[in-house]
Design a protein around this motif. Structure first.
Motif, PDB file in Angstrom:
ATOM      1  N   PRO A  12      29.836  48.726  52.294  1.00  0.00           N
ATOM      2  CA  PRO A  12      30.444  47.481  51.817  1.00  0.00           C
ATOM      3  C   PRO A  12      29.767  47.016  50.533  1.00  0.00           C
ATOM      4  O   PRO A  12      28.542  46.896  50.481  1.00  0.00           O
ATOM      5  N   VAL A  13      30.574  46.783  49.474  1.00  0.00           N
ATOM      6  CA  VAL A  13      29.997  46.470  48.173  1.00  0.00           C
ATOM      7  C   VAL A  13      30.525  45.185  47.535  1.00  0.00           C
ATOM      8  O   VAL A  13      29.974  44.729  46.533  1.00  0.00           O
ATOM      9  N   ALA A  14      31.586  44.612  48.078  1.00  0.00           N
ATOM     10  CA  ALA A  14      32.139  43.385  47.500  1.00  0.00           C
ATOM     11  C   ALA A  14      32.870  42.624  48.587  1.00  0.00           C
ATOM     12  O   ALA A  14      33.350  43.208  49.568  1.00  0.00           O
ATOM     13  N   THR A  15      32.965  41.323  48.389  1.00  0.00           N
ATOM     14  CA  THR A  15      33.576  40.485  49.403  1.00  0.00           C
ATOM     15  C   THR A  15      34.160  39.226  48.787  1.00  0.00           C
ATOM     16  O   THR A  15      33.802  38.838  47.675  1.00  0.00           O
ATOM     17  N   GLY A  16      35.034  38.602  49.525  1.00  0.00           N
ATOM     18  CA  GLY A  16      35.595  37.314  49.132  1.00  0.00           C
ATOM     19  C   GLY A  16      36.608  36.874  50.164  1.00  0.00           C
ATOM     20  O   GLY A  16      37.193  37.703  50.864  1.00  0.00           O
ATOM     21  N   GLY A  17      36.806  35.592  50.267  1.00  0.00           N
ATOM     22  CA  GLY A  17      37.776  35.067  51.207  1.00  0.00           C
ATOM     23  C   GLY A  17      38.411  33.790  50.706  1.00  0.00           C
ATOM     24  O   GLY A  17      37.946  33.200  49.726  1.00  0.00           O
ATOM     25  N   TRP A  18      39.478  33.400  51.377  1.00  0.00           N
ATOM     26  CA  TRP A  18      40.074  32.090  51.112  1.00  0.00           C
ATOM     27  C   TRP A  18      40.363  31.435  52.455  1.00  0.00           C
ATOM     28  O   TRP A  18      40.577  32.115  53.455  1.00  0.00           O
ATOM     29  N   ALA A  75      44.039  26.330  48.714  1.00  0.00           N
ATOM     30  CA  ALA A  75      43.420  27.525  49.285  1.00  0.00           C
ATOM     31  C   ALA A  75      42.072  27.632  48.585  1.00  0.00           C
ATOM     32  O   ALA A  75      42.009  27.711  47.358  1.00  0.00           O
ATOM     33  N   GLU A  76      40.994  27.580  49.356  1.00  0.00           N
ATOM     34  CA  GLU A  76      39.663  27.572  48.767  1.00  0.00           C
ATOM     35  C   GLU A  76      39.011  28.948  48.828  1.00  0.00           C
ATOM     36  O   GLU A  76      38.904  29.548  49.892  1.00  0.00           O
ATOM     37  N   ILE A  77      38.563  29.413  47.681  1.00  0.00           N
ATOM     38  CA  ILE A  77      37.821  30.673  47.584  1.00  0.00           C
ATOM     39  C   ILE A  77      36.397  30.439  48.098  1.00  0.00           C
ATOM     40  O   ILE A  77      35.752  29.467  47.727  1.00  0.00           O
ATOM     41  N   LYS A  78      35.921  31.361  48.928  1.00  0.00           N
ATOM     42  CA  LYS A  78      34.546  31.308  49.423  1.00  0.00           C
ATOM     43  C   LYS A  78      33.961  32.719  49.435  1.00  0.00           C
ATOM     44  O   LYS A  78      34.662  33.693  49.655  1.00  0.00           O
ATOM     45  N   ARG A  79      32.674  32.784  49.223  1.00  0.00           N
ATOM     46  CA  ARG A  79      31.851  33.979  49.376  1.00  0.00           C
ATOM     47  C   ARG A  79      32.283  35.175  48.522  1.00  0.00           C
ATOM     48  O   ARG A  79      32.191  36.320  48.947  1.00  0.00           O
ATOM     49  N   MET A  80      32.711  34.883  47.289  1.00  0.00           N
ATOM     50  CA  MET A  80      32.958  35.977  46.354  1.00  0.00           C
ATOM     51  C   MET A  80      31.600  36.574  45.997  1.00  0.00           C
ATOM     52  O   MET A  80      30.673  35.859  45.617  1.00  0.00           O
ATOM     53  N   TYR A  81      31.492  37.894  46.128  1.00  0.00           N
ATOM     54  CA  TYR A  81      30.220  38.554  45.849  1.00  0.00           C
ATOM     55  C   TYR A  81      30.446  40.034  45.614  1.00  0.00           C
ATOM     56  O   TYR A  81      31.237  40.674  46.304  1.00  0.00           O
ATOM     57  N   VAL A  82      29.731  40.564  44.638  1.00  0.00           N
ATOM     58  CA  VAL A  82      29.694  41.996  44.367  1.00  0.00           C
ATOM     59  C   VAL A  82      28.230  42.392  44.316  1.00  0.00           C
ATOM     60  O   VAL A  82      27.424  41.747  43.638  1.00  0.00           O
TER      61      VAL A  82
END
Length: 185
Positions: A59-65, A80-87
């Motif tokens: 797992p190398v990247a993530t994101g949610g709404w 719709a709120e973006i949370k935990r965007m990460y690479v």
């Protein structure tokens, strides 16, 4: 790269969340993002959580709404709120954050949400640049960090796309190539 929908409680989601929290703590000199989150906040159709895996299954990247509606924290109906965007640092610069962001926008739009919102901070210049270049504009602050000086909030209307975006498979049987850094909390 393979983009899949998972639960926010999935072991890989927890692992990536721990990594982004460490990075937030290093950048801001605190305990990381303490916004209250529950795994079911990202369950479809009221949200979605994505993880991008590399060709070796790492797992190398993530994101949610997650869905938000008008409340005392400053959200508006249809948000719709973006949370935990990460690479992860090892794969930054390949467009992964942009791909995850586009997939989240597309999914939230399909779920009937009318505006994508996010909160990030001044010590995340990569996130600020990503969102500005993706059509997000500063907006009235909302959420857990709305009174913090280093917090910045952005919004983008979720209207029908003017052009067809590059395919970004959410279900886990397609490819997604791309870049990014810690983006939104």
């Amino acid at each position: 790269m393979d983009m899949r929908t998972v639960s926010f409680g999935h072991p890989d989601a927890v692992k990536l969340n721990d990594r982004v929290q460490l990075e937030y703590a290093e950048r801001y000199g605190d305990e990381g993002d303490v916004t209250p989150l529950a795994p079911n906040m990202f369950d479809p159709p009221q949200g979605r959580y994505l993880i991008v895996y590399d060709d070796e299954g790492t797992p190398v990247a993530t994101g949610g709404w997650r869905s938000q509606d008008k409340n005392e924290d400053g959200y508006s109906d249809g948000d719709a709120e973006i949370k935990r965007m990460y690479v992860t640092p090892e794969v930054r610069g390949r467009g992964l954050a942009r791909r995850v962001l586009a997939a989240l926008e597309e999914d939230a739009r399909a779920a009937g949400r009318t505006r994508m919102v996010l909160e990030t901070g001044t010590k995340q210049p990569e996130a600020l640049a990503l969102y500005a270049s993706s059509g997000y504009e500063p907006c009235v602050k909302f959420g857990h960090y709305r009174f913090h000086e280093l917090s910045r909030c952005y919004a983008k209307p979720l209207t029908a796309p003017a052009t067809t975006p590059a395919p970004a498979t959410i279900a886990g049987h397609g490819t997604a190539h791309g870049a990014g850094a810690p983006a939104a909390g």
